[in-house]
Design an enzyme around this catalytic site. Structure first.
Site, short mmCIF file in Angstrom:
data_model
loop_
_atom_site.label_atom_id
_atom_site.label_comp_id
_atom_site.label_asym_id
_atom_site.label_seq_id
_atom_site.Cartn_x
_atom_site.Cartn_y
_atom_site.Cartn_z
CB SER A 1 55.78 32.20 100.09
OG SER A 1 55.27 31.01 100.65
CE LYS A 2 52.31 38.60 103.35
NZ LYS A 2 51.90 39.43 102.24
NE ARG A 3 54.00 27.38 100.89
CZ ARG A 3 54.33 26.15 100.62
NH1 ARG A 3 53.79 25.15 101.27
NH2 ARG A 3 55.23 25.91 99.70
N GLY B 1 55.27 32.44 107.27
CA GLY B 1 55.21 33.47 108.30
C GLY B 1 55.44 34.82 107.65
#
Ligand code: GLU
Length: 486
Positions: free
Chosen positions: A258-260, A262
């Site tokens: 997920s976005k966390r 990268g």
């Protein structure tokens, strides 16, 4: 033998996640490695989740990475239309057919009733949270009355309450689920649109899809698809579920990418300076491994090497370091002309004058990992940044502030005498300067490079930078360096 047909069936809900792109890639590879067809179908029946422009992102991405489809909304084909909202009539017909055959029914339960049912089940700690089949056996007269009164309804499938549903997945093997754990699934929603579960089965059958390839998050819904194939008496496709893509967390564990972790979108990665070919090559290996240890594959080579039996079950870790490695390999392998073209917008974002772009590209190509590093690496060609004179001191090159001053003093004089400003002439000039002063080459190159760049780390050495900067600008910068040391 049936012609292999795969479909990429994205919902236009936003950006292209790399998990989706991997699904598209594997579908393409399965089709093409079997001389089959690869189809694009847009699944837009979840009207609330549609994002404007998302379909264009899908077209653009597939085009950029070279996943050419044989049939699709924008190119047509024998089995169109290829957008589900344009096939609405078909789903309704098929659902009505099941109602007529007694395999599906109208359900008039209100949202409130269903919510109440759900919370009651929760309170009682029931594990099966599904629909209680309240409308499954409504008397036909009542159904008629409710329909005439235009009472909103959904159509649900009558799922067997006993027995098992079993299916074979090409990657995960045999999977068995108790029918009692499957609820009477909704086929048509109150808005008249089909559910994803229903539409994808109807379309996969109508479009003669032989291999259904998708993320393993769909594994648990597959028994429901099977029950639909059975209700219609259709031939089931080969299911190929792909392993989850996970990212590494700071504490060493992994979790769904997920976005966390990268950037996770194709566009975002391109924006960061990853080449589409490098991205495709890397994601091909997220869940599939070739027979040998080969890592660099063009799309054509992937088509030749790919086989379903080498797709693995275990989650694939998205490793940004590995992607970086792929990207730098792809950058190094580019013909210089192509690299100049790619690098130019980055050059021009920080350098407003004209330089020998080819030469600049040559020194960068070996060192760049992602294209977006370029502005920071080359900004000094535009202007010497403010720097601390302490960086003239370097143990390895045996330079001190004093030696630097001596060197720059002579360098400015000797270099100004050069008539031809080329790599060779600059090289010979500085080497003979070192000999003349009885200094090691490094003791000369270091301060010159600091003075002309203002940086201790630069792409390329002093001679290459001098050549690109040109004589006048080089001399001006050395003079400034000298002033700093005085
Ligand atoms: N529309 C679904 C999605 O975007 C497709 C799943 C499938 O391949 O069946 O995830």
């Amino acid at each position: 033998m049936l012609k292999v047909r795969t479909r990429y069936a994205p919902s236009p809900t936003g950006f292209m996640h790399i998990g989706n792109l991997r699904t598209a890639l594997y579908e393409y590879l399965i089709a093409k490695s079997n001389n089959g067809d690869f189809i694009l179908r847009i699944e837009d029946t979840d009207r609330e989740r549609i994002v404007l422009g998302a379909v264009d992102v899908i077209y653009k991405t597939l085009k950029t990475v070279g996943l050419k489809y044989d049939e699709g909304p924008d190119i047509g084909g024998e089995y169109g239309p290829y957008v589900q909202s344009e096939r609405k009539i078909l789903y309704n017909q098929m659902a009505e057919q099941l109602v007529k055959e007694g395999k599906a029914y109208y359900c008039f339960c209100t949202k409130e009733r269903l919510e109440k049912l759900h919370s009651k089940k929760n309170e009682m700690g029931e594990t099966f949270g599904g629909y209680d089949r309240h409308c499954r056996n409504l008397p036909p007269e009542e159904v008629k009355k409710l329909l005439t009164a235009k009472t909103p309804y959904v159509i649900r499938q009558k799922v067997p309450t006993e027995g098992f549903t079993m299916f074979e997945d090409a990657v995960y093997g045999t999977i068995t689920v108790k029918n009692s754990e499957i609820e009477d699934q909704i086929l048509i929603k109150t808005d008249g649109y089909p559910t994803y579960n229903f539409a994808n089965v109807v379309d996969d059958n109508a479009m003669q899809i032989t291999h259904v390839v998708r993320g393993s998050e769909y594994l648990s819904s597959t028994p429901k698809y099977n029950l639909l194939y059975e209700a219609f008496g259709w031939k089931k496709p080969t299911y190929v579920h792909l392993p989850l893509i996970v990212g590494k967390n700071l504490d060493g564990t992994v979790s769904k990418l997920s976005k966390r972790h990268g950037a996770t979108g194709f566009e975002d990665l391109v924006h960061l300076g990853y080449l589409p070919k490098a991205i495709i090559n890397y994601i091909a290996l997220l869940g599939w491994s070739p027979k040998d240890n080969k890592e660099i594959f063009s799309l054509e080579e992937l088509v030749k090497a790919f086989s379903i039996d080498r797709i693995c079950k275990s989650p694939a870790v998205f490793d940004y370091d590995k992607l970086n490695w792929f990207n730098s390999e792809y950058i190094k392998a580019l013909p210089i002309k192509d690299f100049v073209e790619l690098a130019m917008p980055y050059f021009k974002s920080v350098i407003k004058k004209t330089l020998n772009w080819n030469k600049l590209a040559e020194i960068l190509q070996k060192r760049v990992v992602t294209l977006n590093q370029i502005p920071e690496m080359v900004a000094f060609f535009s202007q010497v940044p403010d720097y601390d004179k302490e960086i003239f001191i370097n143990k390895k090159s045996k330079t001190t502030l004093e030696s630097s001053k001596l060197v720059l003093d002579v360098a400015i004089n000797d270099l100004s005498k050069l008539i031809e400003w080329s790599y060779n002439s600059i090289h010979d000039c500085l080497i003979s300067l070192a000999e003349k002063m009885r200094f090691k080459n490094g003791t000369v190159m270091w301060p010159v490079r600091i003075a002309i760049s203002g940086k201790s780390v630069t792409p390329g050495g002093a001679i290459e930078i001098l050549e690109i900067l040109g004589k006048a600008e080089s001399l001006r910068r050395i003079k400034l360096g000298l002033e700093k040391l005085s």
